[in-house]
Design a protein around this motif. Structure first.
Motif, short mmCIF file in Angstrom:
data_model
loop_
_atom_site.label_atom_id
_atom_site.label_comp_id
_atom_site.label_asym_id
_atom_site.label_seq_id
_atom_site.Cartn_x
_atom_site.Cartn_y
_atom_site.Cartn_z
N ASN A 305 0.86 -1.17 0.00
CA ASN A 305 0.00 0.00 0.00
C ASN A 305 0.89 1.23 0.00
O ASN A 305 1.52 1.55 1.02
N SER A 306 1.00 1.88 -1.14
CA SER A 306 1.61 3.20 -1.17
C SER A 306 0.55 4.19 -0.72
O SER A 306 -0.59 3.81 -0.44
N LYS A 307 0.91 5.46 -0.65
CA LYS A 307 -0.05 6.41 -0.09
C LYS A 307 -0.09 7.73 -0.86
O LYS A 307 0.95 8.27 -1.24
N ASN A 308 -1.32 8.20 -1.08
CA ASN A 308 -1.55 9.60 -1.41
C ASN A 308 -1.60 10.38 -0.11
O ASN A 308 -2.07 9.88 0.91
N VAL A 309 -1.12 11.62 -0.15
CA VAL A 309 -1.17 12.50 1.02
C VAL A 309 -2.22 13.58 0.74
O VAL A 309 -2.18 14.23 -0.31
N ILE A 310 -3.14 13.76 1.69
CA ILE A 310 -4.27 14.67 1.48
C ILE A 310 -4.38 15.64 2.64
O ILE A 310 -4.45 15.23 3.81
N GLY A 311 -4.39 16.93 2.32
CA GLY A 311 -4.65 17.96 3.32
C GLY A 311 -5.82 18.82 2.87
O GLY A 311 -6.13 18.89 1.67
N ILE A 312 -6.48 19.47 3.81
CA ILE A 312 -7.64 20.29 3.46
C ILE A 312 -7.63 21.59 4.25
O ILE A 312 -7.28 21.61 5.44
N LEU A 313 -7.99 22.66 3.59
CA LEU A 313 -8.32 23.94 4.23
C LEU A 313 -9.83 24.11 4.08
O LEU A 313 -10.33 24.32 2.97
N GLN A 314 -10.54 23.95 5.18
CA GLN A 314 -12.00 23.96 5.14
C GLN A 314 -12.54 25.32 4.71
O GLN A 314 -12.09 26.36 5.20
N GLY A 315 -13.51 25.30 3.81
CA GLY A 315 -14.18 26.53 3.40
C GLY A 315 -15.07 27.06 4.50
O GLY A 315 -15.60 26.31 5.32
N LYS A 316 -15.28 28.38 4.51
CA LYS A 316 -16.02 28.98 5.62
C LYS A 316 -17.52 29.06 5.37
O LYS A 316 -18.30 29.05 6.32
N SER A 317 -17.96 29.13 4.12
CA SER A 317 -19.40 29.22 3.86
C SER A 317 -19.93 28.10 2.99
O SER A 317 -21.11 27.74 3.09
N ARG A 318 -19.09 27.51 2.13
CA ARG A 318 -19.51 26.39 1.30
C ARG A 318 -18.45 25.28 1.40
O ARG A 318 -17.79 24.93 0.41
N PRO A 319 -18.27 24.72 2.59
CA PRO A 319 -17.19 23.76 2.79
C PRO A 319 -17.36 22.46 2.05
O PRO A 319 -16.40 21.69 1.91
N ASP A 320 -18.58 22.18 1.56
CA ASP A 320 -18.81 20.94 0.82
C ASP A 320 -18.63 21.14 -0.68
O ASP A 320 -19.05 20.29 -1.49
#
Length: 558
Positions: A305-320
């Motif tokens: 299992n190799s890996k993708n690395v995922i980070g997120i900066l959550q949106g303030k009004s439309r986070p989805d």
């Protein structure tokens, strides 16, 4: 070196807002003025230097290089102020199969005027997609299938009337329109289609039931020399794990040097150049070469299992709703030694620079504060093995693709100093071009189409995995029209990289690099994504584009 000041970006975005307000018919909704933090040159330098150091051993999946890369990225993403992007985890597992061919026999060709014995490395390379300890091809009939294309929608089938089960097909690289000057033709003129990619050719050969598929390497239509083939296709090769262990694939996939191919054709009483010309004509009929091929090798295999690395900066009004940055962290690892004995393909430009950019952009966006939409920072694995990490994410998305507004891919920053332009790979395909044009307005630069569409770069980086699923993606490089020296100087630098450093141990960090052009490009990468993360617009592919219907269907069900 002059630093990029926050005021520059703030002024840029203010002017962009005015520009956008005046250009609603371009498909961009108004973007409020947005201030921007300084983009860190030190981050770009430090991470590029570290990722491409010998301690990272070329960053091959499943090695100590992967372990070190994952540790560095998660540490720097966390310090930047973004959050883990897969629940509480920074990672997405990517199931891979490593296969390394060993004890490779010569490729022998019999049945002609003389028997040929071709050496592994300088004359041919072979591998397999099958999870099988030993591969044997014995006296397999050889058939020349031109470009190996089966495209009913274009009225073209190089396999028409053929039964190649158990046979070895010999295939030309690129597609039948290669060498034309215009962008008109059955296969888009000089712009390569996916039918020209080696991945497609092996896929189609497998669908046809061939035992082996050998592509004839030719430097111009391949867009790289034999040295790249030899270094890239030796050592461990990575494939996506499959339930059947690759049983539906050809037993052997490989390349043969063009000079070797000429000898093979001559042995069959044929002229290679004449056959290559014939293969460009609609209605081409495959040619039985009257020869037999044999080759064998053993395989060392490992599931991982190799890996993708995922980070997120959550949106303030439309986070989805999500805006995506992608870059691949992997490279070739240990490869063919150069004349000095160096056998580490460090991948400084390709793609330590793009990976560093993910971190620098994460820092900048986090410092600017959350935009309306969420921003995803995705560092993918196994790009060098056929876009496997991005393909896995696109097929198993952590965030719904129907809610992914669009994305920006970064792959190998041209270290050449400031330029008057940027080069867009796939210019004119989507409305994201409008965002790029707006981002360039204040810089006084222009966006130009790639000068070598015949190289097929659109199908050679991670944006393609998302495009196939309908997500609008833009991929642009630093321009070659340099402020100092113009196009001649830019072409010289780009040509030197492709000829002498691409997929070679010499792609190493240089403390004397001029980063001014890279940082200018980074500003554009920041601005395009920030605009996307702020606007309410949903850019699409242009009418008639091959990916438009997929996007429309995806969005209709969202």
């Amino acid at each position: 070196m002059k630093k990029l000041l926050p005021a520059v970006l703030a002024a840029s975005l203010l002017s962009l807002s005015a520009c956008v307000d005046d250009d609603m018919d371009a498909g961009i909704a108004p973007v409020p003025p947005t201030s921007a933090p300084e983009l860190s040159l030190e981050t770009m330098k430090d991470i590029t230097r570290e990722l491409s150091s010998d301690e990272f051993a070329g960053r091959a999946p499943g090695t100590v290089g992967e372990e070190k890369t994952l540790a560095l990225l998660t540490e720097r993403f966390a310090a930047a102020g973004i959050a883990p992007g897969n629940g509480d985890s920074w990672y997405q597992d990517v199931p891979l199969l490593s296969i390394e061919a060993q004890n490779v026999s010569p490729l022998t060709i019999t049945g002609g005027g003389e028997d040929l014995s071709l050496a592994y490395g300088p004359e041919m390379v072979v591998t397999t997609y099958r999870e099988q300890k030993k591969i044997d091809i014995v006296d397999s009939d050889m058939v020349f299938v031109g470009y190996g294309v089966n495209a009913p929608e274009r009225g073209w089938n190089d396999y028409e009337g053929l039964d190649v089960k158990g046979k070895t097909v010999v295939i030309l690289v690129n597609d039948p329109d290669f060498g034309t000057d215009s962008l008109e033709g059955d296969f888009g003129g000089r712009a390569m289609t996916y039918y020209g990619r080696w991945t497609y050719k092996y896929e189609e050969a497998a669908r046809q039931g061939a035992a082996a598929a050998l592509i004839v390497h030719d430097t111009a239509p391949a867009s790289y020399g034999w040295n790249v083939v030899e270094s890239s296709w030796s050592g461990p090769q990575f494939y996506a794990q499959s339930e059947n262990g690759g049983a539906d694939q050809t037993k052997v996939n490989g390349w043969i040097h063009k000079d070797v191919a000429a000898r093979i054709f001559a042995n069959a009483g044929l002229d290679l150049a004449a056959q290559m010309a014939a293969a460009k004509q609609k209605g081409f009929k495959a040619v039985d070469l009257g020869l037999k091929a044999s080759v064998s090798f053993e395989n060392t295999m490992m599931r991982m299992n190799s890996k993708n690395v995922i980070g997120i900066l959550q949106g303030k009004s439309r986070p989805d709703e999500y805006v995506l940055y992608t870059a691949h962290w992997d490279h070739l690892g240990i490869c063919k030694p150069d004349a000095s004995g160096d056998n580490i393909c460090n991948g400084a430009v390709d793609n330590a620079t793009g990976t560093a950019a993910l971190v620098a952009l994460a820092e900048a966006h986090a410092k600017a504060g959350a935009p309306e939409r969420s921003i995803i920072f995705l560092a993918v694995t196994a790009e060098e093995s056929g876009l496997l990490g991005s393909k896995h994410y696109a097929e198993n998305p952590v965030y719904p693709l129907a809610k992914t507004v669009g994305g920006v891919n970064m792959d190998a920053f041209l270290i050449a100093g400031p330029a008057k332009n940027v080069v867009v790979v796939g210019k004119g395909k989507s409305e994201l071009d409008n965002y790029l044009e707006a981002a360039l307005t204040n810089d006084g630069r222009i966006a130009e189409a790639e000068p070598t569409p015949e190289a097929g770069y659109y199908y050679r980086s991670d944006h393609f995995s998302f495009a196939k699923k309908g997500v609008p993606m833009i991929y642009f490089d630093g321009g070659e029209d340099l402020v100092d020296g113009g196009r001649e100087a830019g072409k010289k630098i780009a040509d030197d990289y492709r000829a002498n450093k691409y997929h070679a141990p010499s792609d190493e960090f240089d403390a004397d690099w001029d980063w001014t052009g890279v940082m200018a490009d980074l500003r554009v990468y920041y601005t395009v994504a920030r605009m996307l993360a702020t606007t309410e617009d949903w850019p699409n592919w242009v009418e008639g584009d091959e990916f438009r219907a997929i996007r429309d269907q995806s969005r209709a069900g969202s």
